[in-house]
Design a protein around this motif. Structure first.
Motif, PDB file in Angstrom:
ATOM      1  N   GLU A 297       0.835  -1.190   0.000  1.00 37.90           N
ATOM      2  CA  GLU A 297       0.000   0.000   0.000  1.00 37.90           C
ATOM      3  C   GLU A 297       0.877   1.249   0.000  1.00 37.90           C
ATOM      4  N   PRO A 298       0.470   2.289  -0.736  1.00 37.33           N
ATOM      5  CA  PRO A 298       1.293   3.505  -0.838  1.00 37.33           C
ATOM      6  C   PRO A 298       1.664   4.111   0.513  1.00 37.33           C
ATOM      7  N   VAL A 299       0.730   4.115   1.466  1.00 40.45           N
ATOM      8  CA  VAL A 299       1.017   4.745   2.743  1.00 40.45           C
ATOM      9  C   VAL A 299       2.120   3.997   3.500  1.00 40.45           C
ATOM     10  N   THR A 300       2.124   2.671   3.379  1.00 34.21           N
ATOM     11  CA  THR A 300       3.149   1.879   4.051  1.00 34.21           C
ATOM     12  C   THR A 300       4.503   2.075   3.389  1.00 34.21           C
ATOM     13  N   ARG A 301       4.510   2.035   2.075  1.00 31.13           N
ATOM     14  CA  ARG A 301       5.769   2.227   1.363  1.00 31.13           C
ATOM     15  C   ARG A 301       6.315   3.630   1.598  1.00 31.13           C
ATOM     16  N   ARG A 302       5.428   4.622   1.648  1.00 32.90           N
ATOM     17  CA  ARG A 302       5.881   5.995   1.889  1.00 32.90           C
ATOM     18  C   ARG A 302       6.483   6.131   3.279  1.00 32.90           C
ATOM     19  N   ALA A 303       5.837   5.537   4.275  1.00 30.41           N
ATOM     20  CA  ALA A 303       6.370   5.603   5.640  1.00 30.41           C
ATOM     21  C   ALA A 303       7.730   4.925   5.732  1.00 30.41           C
ATOM     22  N   ALA A 304       7.855   3.781   5.093  1.00 33.67           N
ATOM     23  CA  ALA A 304       9.125   3.060   5.129  1.00 33.67           C
ATOM     24  C   ALA A 304      10.215   3.832   4.401  1.00 33.67           C
TER      25      ALA A 304
END
Length: 328
Positions: A297-304
């Protein structure tokens, strides 16, 4: 009667502090390792005891521990290996904006660049008649870069359980190792009064190189952090003196104090943000490695990815800061 300008003679104490040492005759140094007229000197001297070897030994142990932990967590532990991959995938977000700059930064790194920087470092050391520093610079460059290539060859990173994994082990980063080793040898060979400036510019360059490898998806964040640790380990190893020796006084250098604080704050801030962001990604993923994993998911990848960039910058600041403190 002892010569009042001798480096072995401590300065006289006066109300309000230690009196400046008189300038040495014939243009000689005003104190060990600090030339008269240094652009960053204040002219005040403070007695101290040499503790460099403690910083070197502690930093060496810590650097080795970071390399081991990077392998143990981000290569051999499935959950954290997945978070590392999430940061890798997150680099696609906003890559078009940073790609031109990242390519410029990484374009500097090459075998010719490393050889040229090493030659410059050796010449600087020989010009200061610091023959030991010339040898140390060569040992750091050869040792750090060979260690990186050796680790790349012997470490096996499982990729069957990683979404969109295109290649296996890439730890440590070779490009980051080159950049960090250049900064490390310059900190070794330049004069004491110039080290804070070299450290400040060096952390910007080394940090930018590490982040650029993430931005272009050349490396995972653990690769860059491990590279910083490998270089720091070699740099601190060669700086360990045979014994702690007493040094009667050192010049107060406001720039060194300022840079030390800046690097310390940057290290704490970057590593904290990185840890929090990667922990958020870790929690959201929940160990699910399926094609529908929250990892994708974009939000997870962005946070990482944000956490990876912050942590990489923090790691660069931390290891350069430690080398600055060890290189009194």
């Amino acid at each position: 009667m002892s010569d009042p300008t001798s480096p072995a003679t401590p300065p006289a104490y006066q109300p309000g502090g230690y009196a400046p040492r008189p300038a040495a005759p014939s243009g000689g140094p005003g104190s060990p390792g600090q030339p008269v007229g240094s652009p960053f000197a204040t002219g005040r001297y403070v007695p101290r005891t040499e503790t460099r070897w403690l910083w070197c030994v502690a930093g060496l142990i810590l650097s080795i521990a970071v390399v081991v932990a990077s392998v143990r967590l981000f290569v051999l532990t499935p959950a954290w290996r997945m978070v590392d991959q999430a940061a890798f995938l997150g680099s696609t977000l906003g890559r078009e904006q940073v790609e031109p700059y990242a390519k410029v930064v990484l374009g500097v790194v090459s075998p010719l660049f490393l050889v040229g920087a090493t030659i410059v470092a050796v010449v600087l050391a020989l010009a200061r008649k610091a023959f030991g520093d010339a040898v140390r610079a060569v040992v750091v460059v050869v040792g750090a870069n060979l260690t990186t290539q050796l680790l790349k060859g012997v470490i096996e990173r499982p990729i069957d359980d990683l979404p969109q994994a295109t290649y296996g082990n890439s730890l440590p980063s070779g490009h980051t190792t080159v950049a960090a080793s250049v900064v490390a040898i310059l900190l070794i060979v330049v004069g004491r009064s110039w080290r804070p400036l070299v450290a400040l510019l060096g952390v910007l360059y080394a940090g930018a190189t590490g982040i650029a490898t993430l931005a272009l998806a050349w490396h995972r964040p653990s690769d860059a952090v491990a590279a910083f640790a490998v270089v720091a380990a070699w740099s601190l190893l060669v700086l360990i003196p045979n014994r702690g020796r007493a040094v009667p006084d050192v010049v107060v250098n406001p720039l060194r104090i300022l840079v030390s604080w800046l690097l310390g704050v940057a290290a704490v801030a970057g590593l904290t943000v990185g840890f929090v962001a990667l922990s958020v990604a870790f929690a959201r993923a929940g160990g699910d490695l399926s094609s529908g994993s929250a990892l994708l998911e974009p939000v997870t990848r962005r946070a990482a990815y944000v956490g990876a960039c912050a942590g990489t910058g923090g790691a660069a600041a931390f290891f350069v800061w430690w080398q600055l403190l060890a290189r009194r």
